[in-house]
Design a protein around this motif. Structure first.
Motif, PDB file in Angstrom:
ATOM      1  N   ALA A 139       0.840  -1.205   0.000  1.00 23.52           N
ATOM      2  CA  ALA A 139       0.000   0.000   0.000  1.00 23.52           C
ATOM      3  C   ALA A 139       0.878   1.259   0.000  1.00 23.52           C
ATOM      4  CB  ALA A 139      -0.923  -0.020   1.211  1.00 23.52           C
TER       5      ALA A 139
ATOM      6  N   THR B  52      -3.131  -7.371  -2.530  1.00 20.54           N
ATOM      7  CA  THR B  52      -3.712  -7.458  -1.182  1.00 20.54           C
ATOM      8  C   THR B  52      -4.865  -6.444  -1.012  1.00 20.54           C
ATOM      9  OG1 THR B  52      -2.008  -5.937  -0.452  1.00 20.54           O
ATOM     10  CG2 THR B  52      -1.573  -8.273  -0.095  1.00 20.54           C
TER      11      THR B  52
ATOM     12  N   ASP C  67      -5.472  -4.082   1.076  1.00 20.98           N
ATOM     13  CA  ASP C  67      -5.168  -2.668   1.317  1.00 20.98           C
ATOM     14  C   ASP C  67      -4.775  -1.949   0.016  1.00 20.98           C
ATOM     15  OD1 ASP C  67      -2.813  -4.107   1.263  1.00 20.98           O
ATOM     16  OD2 ASP C  67      -1.905  -3.134   3.006  1.00 20.98           O
TER      17      ASP C  67
ATOM     18  N   ALA D  28      -8.072  -1.433  -1.843  1.00 18.23           N
ATOM     19  CA  ALA D  28      -8.836  -0.319  -1.254  1.00 18.23           C
ATOM     20  C   ALA D  28      -8.377   1.036  -1.796  1.00 18.23           C
ATOM     21  CB  ALA D  28      -8.709  -0.361   0.265  1.00 18.23           C
TER      22      ALA D  28
END
Ligand code: 13P
Ligand code: SF4
Length: 309
Positions: A179, A201, A203, A206
């Protein structure tokens, strides 16, 4: 690339009745000479329609196996038989048997990035471009999603009415995009959209504006009015992104977005296989599966093609 090399490859292909299928993660110069280039789903569909007797696969082993399973009568050769996806080996048939014994009303959903032996004990396959659709169309309530944990969790978010059992497999290339890398790229390019593969992943997902397979990322960027994009997947896609959109800018996340297995596939190896074909044994390059695996592993792949329609 030298014109003579391309001409020689094309001539050999014609003479020996060979079609070349390539994934978007292989080197640009291999994508350039391939007859079909695409994501895993597109390549498995295309493999069922090509007229040539021999398929030369520029990708990793599970892709060649899928092509063989869907075309048992054809010869499938790998450009590099050592190009293998580590994730494909991260689940065992024993673990699948254990979960089957634990749950009723269970479907074992296996990401196409898995070995033929795993497909043979699974109920249905998915790729990153059809996983949400296929899982939504399954009647069973419990889903054992193997081997990729990240893709499994991404699908679970989109299909909340199912109960998921996850596995701990992963793609080291996508998992290594952190991230922090994405945040730093966003700071450098604040007006860029972030396009991400679902093997990343949660994160990273997102922080993204769009999540999809390699083909979907390319289609999204091509259809978008935006002119700048941060790309969270393997760097091979930059070739087609730039080919289709010479006026747009594509940024990496400043991290090694590099699949060493896909990069084993080179133009010289393509030429070498085509030159040797029919003259000397290429048995080590030929995809060969036992009769039992052939019979059982084709079923979940065919089911995927049906459910993804
Ligand atoms: P797709 O081809 O479905 O985008 O998957 C990417 C991948 O990791 C293939 O190895
Ligand atoms: Fe496997 Fe990841 Fe490489 Fe795809 S990018 S072949 S999932 S290691």
């Amino acid at each position: 690339m030298e014109k003579e090399k391309v001409a020689k490859i094309k001539e050999l292909q014609k003479e020996k009745d060979v079609v070349i299928l390539a994934h978007y993660y292989v080197d640009g110069e291999v994508q350039e000479i391939a007859d079909y280039v695409g994501d895993s789903f597109y390549l498995s569909k295309v493999a069922t329609t090509v007229p040539q007797q021999t398929i030369l696969f520029a990708g990793v082993n599970f892709m060649g196996e899928s092509a063989k399973l869907l075309n048992p009568e054809k010869t499938v050769l790998m450009v590099d038989e050592c190009a293998d996806c580590p994730m494909a080996h991260m689940i065992s048939t024993d673990r699948i048997a254990e979960v089957r014994a634990e749950y009723d009303d269970l479907a074992v959903v296996c990401y196409v990035n898995s070995t033929a032996e795993i497909k043979a004990v699974s109920d249905v396959c998915v790729t990153s471009s059809n996983a949400v659709k296929v899982v939504s169309n399954i009647k069973e309530k419990n889903i054992f999603f193997v081997p990729d944990n990240n893709l499994g969790r991404y699908v679970a978010e989109k299909v909340p009415d199912k109960h998921f059992i996850f596995h701990d497999g992963f793609c080291h290339v996508h998992k290594s995009i952190a991230a922090e890398n994405v945040k730093a790229a966003k700071e450098l390019h604040p007006d860029a959209l972030v396009l991400t593969h679902p093997e990343c992943t949660a994160d990273v997902i997102a922080l993204s504006d769009f999540v999809g397979s390699t083909s979907e990322i390319i289609d999204f960027a091509t259809g978008s009015d935006c002119r700048k994009f941060i790309i969270c997947t393997e760097m091979g896609v930059f070739f087609e992104l730039q080919q289709k959109n010479p006026e747009k800018k594509f940024y990496s996340v400043g991290h090694r977005q590099f699949c060493p297995n896909m990069k084993r596939v080179t133009i010289d190896k393509v030429e070498d296989v085509l030159t040797k074909l029919g003259k000397e044994s290429l048995s080590e390059k030929e995809v060969e599966l036992s009769a039992e695996v052939m019979e059982h592993a084709a079923v979940p792949l065919q089911r995927m093609l049906e459910l993804a329609k």
